[in-house]
Write a protein that holds these residues in place. Structure first.
Motif, PDB file in Angstrom:
ATOM      1  N   LYS A   1       0.830  -1.204   0.000  1.00 35.78           N
ATOM      2  CA  LYS A   1       0.000   0.000   0.000  1.00 35.78           C
ATOM      3  C   LYS A   1       0.862   1.249   0.000  1.00 35.78           C
ATOM      4  CE  LYS A   1      -3.682   2.328   2.603  1.00 35.78           C
ATOM      5  NZ  LYS A   1      -4.552   2.251   3.803  1.00 35.78           N
ATOM      6  N   SER A   2       1.923   1.238   0.815  1.00 36.73           N
ATOM      7  CA  SER A   2       2.821   2.397   0.857  1.00 36.73           C
ATOM      8  C   SER A   2       3.508   2.602  -0.486  1.00 36.73           C
ATOM      9  CB  SER A   2       3.862   2.209   1.962  1.00 36.73           C
ATOM     10  OG  SER A   2       3.244   2.074   3.225  1.00 36.73           O
ATOM     11  N   LEU A   3       3.955   1.503  -1.112  1.00 38.09           N
ATOM     12  CA  LEU A   3       4.628   1.603  -2.402  1.00 38.09           C
ATOM     13  C   LEU A   3       3.700   2.159  -3.466  1.00 38.09           C
ATOM     14  CD1 LEU A   3       6.649  -1.744  -2.548  1.00 38.09           C
ATOM     15  CD2 LEU A   3       7.558   0.548  -2.241  1.00 38.09           C
ATOM     16  N   ARG A   4       2.452   1.711  -3.458  1.00 41.21           N
ATOM     17  CA  ARG A   4       1.512   2.216  -4.455  1.00 41.21           C
ATOM     18  C   ARG A   4       1.283   3.721  -4.271  1.00 41.21           C
ATOM     19  NH1 ARG A   4      -0.946  -2.644  -3.122  1.00 41.21           N
ATOM     20  NH2 ARG A   4      -2.553  -1.619  -1.869  1.00 41.21           N
TER      21      ARG A   4
ATOM     22  N   LYS B   1       8.421  11.212   1.701  1.00 38.57           N
ATOM     23  CA  LYS B   1       7.417  10.936   2.716  1.00 38.57           C
ATOM     24  C   LYS B   1       7.838   9.730   3.537  1.00 38.57           C
ATOM     25  CE  LYS B   1       2.378  10.555   3.243  1.00 38.57           C
ATOM     26  NZ  LYS B   1       1.076  10.508   2.524  1.00 38.57           N
ATOM     27  N   TRP B   2       7.468   9.735   4.817  1.00 32.65           N
ATOM     28  CA  TRP B   2       7.782   8.632   5.725  1.00 32.65           C
ATOM     29  C   TRP B   2       6.534   7.788   5.952  1.00 32.65           C
ATOM     30  CZ3 TRP B   2       5.826   7.081  10.432  1.00 32.65           C
ATOM     31  CH2 TRP B   2       6.579   6.165  11.170  1.00 32.65           C
ATOM     32  N   TYR B   3       6.718   6.433   5.947  1.00 34.11           N
ATOM     33  CA  TYR B   3       5.643   5.482   6.222  1.00 34.11           C
ATOM     34  C   TYR B   3       6.116   4.526   7.313  1.00 34.11           C
ATOM     35  CZ  TYR B   3       4.078   6.908   1.526  1.00 34.11           C
ATOM     36  OH  TYR B   3       3.695   7.617   0.414  1.00 34.11           O
ATOM     37  N   ALA B   4       5.206   4.127   8.186  1.00 32.26           N
ATOM     38  CA  ALA B   4       5.545   3.163   9.241  1.00 32.26           C
ATOM     39  C   ALA B   4       5.709   1.776   8.642  1.00 32.26           C
ATOM     40  CB  ALA B   4       4.464   3.151  10.319  1.00 32.26           C
TER      41      ALA B   4
ATOM     42  N   VAL C   1      16.813  14.545  -5.779  1.00 33.80           N
ATOM     43  CA  VAL C   1      16.437  13.169  -5.462  1.00 33.80           C
ATOM     44  C   VAL C   1      15.536  13.179  -4.232  1.00 33.80           C
ATOM     45  CG1 VAL C   1      17.266  10.872  -4.802  1.00 33.80           C
ATOM     46  CG2 VAL C   1      18.598  12.278  -6.403  1.00 33.80           C
ATOM     47  N   HIS C   2      14.380  12.533  -4.313  1.00 42.00           N
ATOM     48  CA  HIS C   2      13.430  12.492  -3.208  1.00 42.00           C
ATOM     49  C   HIS C   2      13.534  11.142  -2.501  1.00 42.00           C
ATOM     50  CE1 HIS C   2      11.709  16.069  -5.014  1.00 42.00           C
ATOM     51  NE2 HIS C   2      11.610  15.408  -6.161  1.00 42.00           N
ATOM     52  N   ILE C   3      13.716  11.170  -1.170  1.00 44.56           N
ATOM     53  CA  ILE C   3      13.826   9.933  -0.396  1.00 44.56           C
ATOM     54  C   ILE C   3      12.501   9.657   0.306  1.00 44.56           C
ATOM     55  CG2 ILE C   3      14.997   8.741   1.486  1.00 44.56           C
ATOM     56  CD1 ILE C   3      17.489  10.307   0.880  1.00 44.56           C
ATOM     57  N   ASN C   4      11.902   8.509   0.001  1.00 41.00           N
ATOM     58  CA  ASN C   4      10.747   8.010   0.729  1.00 41.00           C
ATOM     59  C   ASN C   4      11.219   6.884   1.644  1.00 41.00           C
ATOM     60  OD1 ASN C   4       8.243   9.310  -0.767  1.00 41.00           O
ATOM     61  ND2 ASN C   4       9.708   8.702  -2.335  1.00 41.00           N
ATOM     62  N   VAL C   5      10.700   6.829   2.856  1.00 38.79           N
ATOM     63  CA  VAL C   5      11.157   5.841   3.829  1.00 38.79           C
ATOM     64  C   VAL C   5       9.964   5.033   4.326  1.00 38.79           C
ATOM     65  CG1 VAL C   5      12.320   5.436   6.018  1.00 38.79           C
ATOM     66  CG2 VAL C   5      13.045   7.348   4.567  1.00 38.79           C
ATOM     67  N   ILE C   6      10.081   3.719   4.239  1.00 40.30           N
ATOM     68  CA  ILE C   6       9.158   2.807   4.913  1.00 40.30           C
ATOM     69  C   ILE C   6       9.980   2.205   6.036  1.00 40.30           C
ATOM     70  CG2 ILE C   6       7.659   0.798   4.677  1.00 40.30           C
ATOM     71  CD1 ILE C   6       7.544   1.364   1.668  1.00 40.30           C
ATOM     72  N   GLY C   7       9.829   2.763   7.246  1.00 43.29           N
ATOM     73  CA  GLY C   7      10.770   2.397   8.292  1.00 43.29           C
ATOM     74  C   GLY C   7      10.272   2.673   9.687  1.00 43.29           C
TER      75      GLY C   7
ATOM     76  N   TYR D   1       3.843  -1.017  15.316  1.00 40.78           N
ATOM     77  CA  TYR D   1       4.365  -0.453  16.560  1.00 40.78           C
ATOM     78  C   TYR D   1       4.982   0.927  16.375  1.00 40.78           C
ATOM     79  CZ  TYR D   1       3.565  -5.179  18.057  1.00 40.78           C
ATOM     80  OH  TYR D   1       2.957  -6.380  18.337  1.00 40.78           O
ATOM     81  N   GLN D   2       5.032   1.419  15.157  1.00 43.41           N
ATOM     82  CA  GLN D   2       5.525   2.770  14.911  1.00 43.41           C
ATOM     83  C   GLN D   2       4.377   3.754  15.071  1.00 43.41           C
ATOM     84  OE1 GLN D   2       8.761   3.019  14.635  1.00 43.41           O
ATOM     85  NE2 GLN D   2       8.752   0.787  14.725  1.00 43.41           N
ATOM     86  N   GLN D   3       4.638   4.811  15.820  1.00 43.47           N
ATOM     87  CA  GLN D   3       3.624   5.860  15.980  1.00 43.47           C
ATOM     88  C   GLN D   3       3.288   6.473  14.634  1.00 43.47           C
ATOM     89  OE1 GLN D   3       2.030   6.921  18.627  1.00 43.47           O
ATOM     90  NE2 GLN D   3       0.976   8.635  17.690  1.00 43.47           N
ATOM     91  N   VAL D   4       2.007   6.580  14.307  1.00 45.36           N
ATOM     92  CA  VAL D   4       1.613   7.266  13.089  1.00 45.36           C
ATOM     93  C   VAL D   4       2.138   8.680  13.169  1.00 45.36           C
ATOM     94  CG1 VAL D   4      -0.303   8.080  11.681  1.00 45.36           C
ATOM     95  CG2 VAL D   4      -0.422   5.847  12.804  1.00 45.36           C
ATOM     96  N   ARG D   5       2.851   9.101  12.157  1.00 46.35           N
ATOM     97  CA  ARG D   5       3.582  10.349  12.245  1.00 46.35           C
ATOM     98  C   ARG D   5       2.653  11.556  12.146  1.00 46.35           C
ATOM     99  NH1 ARG D   5       7.521  13.057   7.950  1.00 46.35           N
ATOM    100  NH2 ARG D   5       5.592  12.840   6.807  1.00 46.35           N
ATOM    101  N   THR D   6       2.812  12.458  13.086  1.00 43.55           N
ATOM    102  CA  THR D   6       2.204  13.786  12.989  1.00 43.55           C
ATOM    103  C   THR D   6       3.351  14.780  13.041  1.00 43.55           C
ATOM    104  OG1 THR D   6       1.801  13.727  15.386  1.00 43.55           O
ATOM    105  CG2 THR D   6      -0.005  13.075  13.934  1.00 43.55           C
TER     106      THR D   6
END
Length: 444
Positions: A50-53, A226-229, A204-210, A233-238
């Motif tokens: 889902k994050s990749l899409r 953009k950052w994705y959990a 170059v744009h860095i996206n992180v799933i981490g 257990y990762q807090q949804v980022r605000t």
């Protein structure tokens, strides 16, 4: 409490004055209220597909040339097995997004390992899906040390042959904090800064799933990604966890600017305040003067060679002509505060102050120009003949200026309004929202 929300390159930034129960912190990392499992009990639960899409859809919208180069920087290890399997099964769906939108894409994989000695491998860009997927069959390896992912990211940025006319995107997938083998003081942050600087230079744009750690959040935030959990257990980022609580006080923001400055700039510098002298700034004057004192304390302790200058600006109410007064260095802190306390008047046009005022500082070639914009309003310009944000940013770049911003509530949906964040990012400085900044309803 002032809550700053930043969401990717096509999101928005907003401030809401509300009392919010803060999440718990563990070693300066924000975590979910859910019970954190022990390492041996932890099972990675992800929806990487889902994050990749989401990343693919954003990339296809943003690139006008319909070309995109993607680098996948992926951690290998037993705990990453679920994420890697998900990536492998979802990659077809991700590429379908490009095919449907007519994007000419290429992909390059870079793998790094959770081992004591840094180890990573990568290959140049390909558009052969089967060749790319072979890397997903590699043997998983794992131990208790963190992977040296920062070296892998830097290698990808430096060594891969991005097309000049393509959208350039890096996708980092990991469930560990990023580390480096570089053995110098503050090595991790220094390498993160170098990666960000190179990415901004090369677009170059860095996206992180981490995981929710400072390095990963900064890499995404400051390169327009953009950052994705990676798991539940990762807090949804605000609000990014690396931001200090001092952002809630004007004096605290000046401290943060001072700390970033002494860590980043080592050469003799001219520091010029770009000060909004409109009516709305009157209530903030005392706190701003206190902030200058705190900034001076940090600068003096560092022993750096610096001088102050000042650009004071205001405008006729209703989008009228600007008034800009430039006072060249050297000024001392008491002179700066005295000017800050002068009577306020009218509105403000920040873009006028940058384009017309900054060149008049006439900064010598042997001194670094540093601007500190101080305003509590979004960016505005004259109704007739007003300058564009692009013109203002170009002026700052031509003069090799670093631009810190203590600014108003901004909206990414408006090109002009988004100037304050863009100019800080483009010049490798920092952007902050002034505590108590007014939300202008007509801008939302």
């Amino acid at each position: 409490m002032i809550l700053a929300i930043w969401i990717g390159v096509d999101g928005l930034a907003a401030i809401a004055g509300a009392q919010v129960q803060p999440p718990r912190r563990k070693r300066r990392v924000m975590i979910s209220p859910k019970k954190e499992p022990k390492d041996e009990e932890r099972v990675t639960k992800v929806n990487v597909g889902k994050s990749l899409r989401g990343i693919a859809r954003r990339a296809s919208r943003q690139n006008k040339n319909k070309k995109a180069d993607f680098v996948f920087v992926i951690e290998r290890g037993e705990r990453m097995a679920a994420a890697i399997v998900d990536m492998k099964t979802q990659l077809d769906n991700v590429l379908n997004v490009f095919d449907e939108s007519g994007v000419d894409y290429r992909i390059a994989p870079v793998w790094f390992q959770n081992q004591v000695n840094p180890k990573f491998e990568g290959s140049q860009f390909r558009n052969d899906l089967r060749a790319i997927q072979t890397g997903f069959h590699a043997q998983f390896q794992d131990n208790q040390s963190n992977g040296y992912g920062l070296e892998a990211i830097m290698w990808g940025v430096r060594e891969l042959d991005f097309r000049s006319d393509a959208g350039k995107h890096m996708i980092v997938v990991t469930n560990s904090p990023l580390q480096t083998e570089w053995d110098v003081p503050n090595a991790k942050q220094r390498l993160v800064n170098q990666i960000i600087e190179r990415c901004v230079q090369d677009d170059v744009h860095i996206n992180v799933i981490g995981v929710n750690e400072a390095a990963q959040l900064q890499l995404a935030e400051k390169t327009g990604g953009k950052w994705y959990a990676v798991d539940e257990y990762q807090q949804v980022r605000t609000t990014p966890s690396y931001l200090d609580k001092r952002i809630q006080r004007i004096g605290g923001i000046f401290e943060l600017i001072g700390e970033h400055f002494v860590e980043t700039v080592k050469s003799p510098s001219d520091i010029a305040f770009v000060f909004d002298s409109s009516f709305s700034m009157e209530p903030n004057t005392d706190e701003i003067c206190t902030g200058v004192d705190r900034l001076v304390a940090i600068l003096d302790e560092s022993g750096l060679d610096y001088r102050f200058g000042l650009i004071r600006f205001w405008a006729r109410v209703g989008g009228g002509e600007s008034s800009i007064v430039v006072t060249k260095p050297p000024l001392d802190a008491e002179q700066v505060k005295k000017i800050f306390r002068l009577p306020k008047e009218g509105d403000e046009h920040l873009l006028d102050a940058i384009v017309e005022g900054v060149p008049k500082l006439e900064t010598p070639e042997n001194r670094q120009l540093v601007l500190i914009i101080v305003t509590n309003e979004p960016t505005s310009r004259r109704r007739k003949g007003g300058y564009t944000p692009g013109r203002a940013i170009a002026v700052c770049r031509q003069l090799n200026a670093m631009v810190y911003v203590i600014g108003g509530v901004t909206s990414m949906s408006s090109e002009t309004d988004y100037f304050q964040r863009r100019v800080a990012e483009a010049t490798m400085a920092e952007h902050f929202i002034m505590p108590g900044a007014r939300i202008a309803d007509e801008r939302w």
